[in-house]
Design a protein around this motif. Structure first.
Motif, PDB file in Angstrom:
ATOM      1  N   HIS A  69       0.837  -1.210   0.000  1.00 32.43           N
ATOM      2  CA  HIS A  69       0.000   0.000   0.000  1.00 32.43           C
ATOM      3  C   HIS A  69       0.869   1.257   0.000  1.00 32.43           C
ATOM      4  O   HIS A  69       0.582   2.218  -0.711  1.00 32.43           O
ATOM      5  CB  HIS A  69      -0.935   0.006   1.215  1.00 32.43           C
ATOM      6  CG  HIS A  69      -2.132  -0.875   1.052  1.00 32.43           C
ATOM      7  ND1 HIS A  69      -3.051  -0.703   0.028  1.00 32.43           N
ATOM      8  CD2 HIS A  69      -2.574  -1.940   1.759  1.00 32.43           C
ATOM      9  CE1 HIS A  69      -3.998  -1.625   0.135  1.00 32.43           C
ATOM     10  NE2 HIS A  69      -3.733  -2.401   1.160  1.00 32.43           N
ATOM     11  N   ALA A  70       1.949   1.241   0.801  1.00 34.48           N
ATOM     12  CA  ALA A  70       2.845   2.402   0.847  1.00 34.48           C
ATOM     13  C   ALA A  70       3.486   2.626  -0.526  1.00 34.48           C
ATOM     14  O   ALA A  70       3.639   3.763  -0.979  1.00 34.48           O
ATOM     15  CB  ALA A  70       3.914   2.200   1.909  1.00 34.48           C
ATOM     16  N   GLU A  71       3.843   1.525  -1.208  1.00 37.71           N
ATOM     17  CA  GLU A  71       4.459   1.671  -2.526  1.00 37.71           C
ATOM     18  C   GLU A  71       3.451   2.187  -3.550  1.00 37.71           C
ATOM     19  O   GLU A  71       3.805   2.955  -4.450  1.00 37.71           O
ATOM     20  CB  GLU A  71       5.082   0.344  -2.965  1.00 37.71           C
ATOM     21  CG  GLU A  71       6.375   0.073  -2.189  1.00 37.71           C
ATOM     22  CD  GLU A  71       6.997  -1.298  -2.436  1.00 37.71           C
ATOM     23  OE1 GLU A  71       8.101  -1.527  -1.932  1.00 37.71           O
ATOM     24  OE2 GLU A  71       6.365  -2.138  -3.125  1.00 37.71           O
ATOM     25  N   HIS A  72       2.180   1.782  -3.433  1.00 30.57           N
ATOM     26  CA  HIS A  72       1.155   2.344  -4.337  1.00 30.57           C
ATOM     27  C   HIS A  72       1.061   3.865  -4.151  1.00 30.57           C
ATOM     28  O   HIS A  72       0.921   4.601  -5.124  1.00 30.57           O
ATOM     29  CB  HIS A  72      -0.216   1.710  -4.066  1.00 30.57           C
ATOM     30  CG  HIS A  72      -0.409   0.390  -4.753  1.00 30.57           C
ATOM     31  ND1 HIS A  72      -1.642  -0.151  -5.015  1.00 30.57           N
ATOM     32  CD2 HIS A  72       0.493  -0.492  -5.232  1.00 30.57           C
ATOM     33  CE1 HIS A  72      -1.490  -1.315  -5.629  1.00 30.57           C
ATOM     34  NE2 HIS A  72      -0.200  -1.553  -5.759  1.00 30.57           N
ATOM     35  N   ARG A  73       1.154   4.313  -2.892  1.00 33.28           N
ATOM     36  CA  ARG A  73       1.083   5.767  -2.654  1.00 33.28           C
ATOM     37  C   ARG A  73       2.308   6.466  -3.246  1.00 33.28           C
ATOM     38  O   ARG A  73       2.204   7.551  -3.823  1.00 33.28           O
ATOM     39  CB  ARG A  73       0.978   6.064  -1.153  1.00 33.28           C
ATOM     40  CG  ARG A  73      -0.436   5.810  -0.606  1.00 33.28           C
ATOM     41  CD  ARG A  73      -0.611   6.427   0.777  1.00 33.28           C
ATOM     42  NE  ARG A  73       0.261   5.807   1.766  1.00 33.28           N
ATOM     43  CZ  ARG A  73      -0.030   4.690   2.440  1.00 33.28           C
ATOM     44  NH1 ARG A  73      -1.178   4.073   2.231  1.00 33.28           N
ATOM     45  NH2 ARG A  73       0.810   4.199   3.315  1.00 33.28           N
TER      46      ARG A  73
END
Ligand SMILES: [Fe+2]
Ligand SMILES: [Fe+2]
Length: 162
Positions: A69-73
């Protein structure tokens, strides 16, 4: 097709578009605009089908979700930067290459670590999930709603261009 196979096929599309974009010259402004729009559309669809269907399905078998999720952001932020930069700007290619490196890292991590973990769901679930991913992918690609979101996003990015 199993869920991981559907997502890997789409990763190839995403990586291919960025590779093509990174291979353009400053004079190829129309091609750059087109590849950038294509990439924006595909990454929006990809993030949506993962966030909506795949990640919730693997929540119990993969400890990598918060990282993902952090990488998607992070990808979102870098896409915004690439969208805000005029395609003939001297920094454009450097920004595309940074985005490409983040996308490569994220997709390889999914393919090498998360997808093997997802096999704990079993072949039948992965096949069923793969069908749902493909169906949603087609739906989003065809939907006026997704086109509207992309148009709005582009307009917003243009307005907030530094
Ligand atoms: Fe992802
Ligand atoms: Fe992915």
């Amino acid at each position: 097709m199993k869920a991981d196979e559907v997502l890997i096929a789409h990763h190839d599309v995403l990586r291919g578009l960025l590779r093509d974009l990174a291979g353009t010259t400053d004079a190829q402004t129309d091609l750059r605009e087109r590849l950038r729009d294509d990439f924006l559309r595909e990454i929006e669809i990809h993030a949506q089908i993962e966030d909506e269907l795949f990640y919730p399905a693997v929540v119990d078998v993969s400890p990598l979700l918060s990282v993902a999720h952090a990488e998607h952001r992070q990808i979102d932020d870098q896409v915004a930067t690439v969208m805000r930069t005029p395609v003939d700007h001297p920094d454009f290619l450097a920004e595309v290459r940074m985005l490409e490196s983040t996308v490569r890292h994220h997709t390889m991590e999914e393919e090498q670590r998360m997808f093997p973990q997802s096999r704990a769901l079993g072949d039948a679930r992965l096949e069923e999930l793969g069908d749902r991913l493909r169906e949603r992918q087609r739906e989003l690609a065809a939907s006026g709603g997704m086109r509207l979101i992309i148009r709005l996003k582009r307009a917003i990015l243009r307005l907030t261009r530094a």
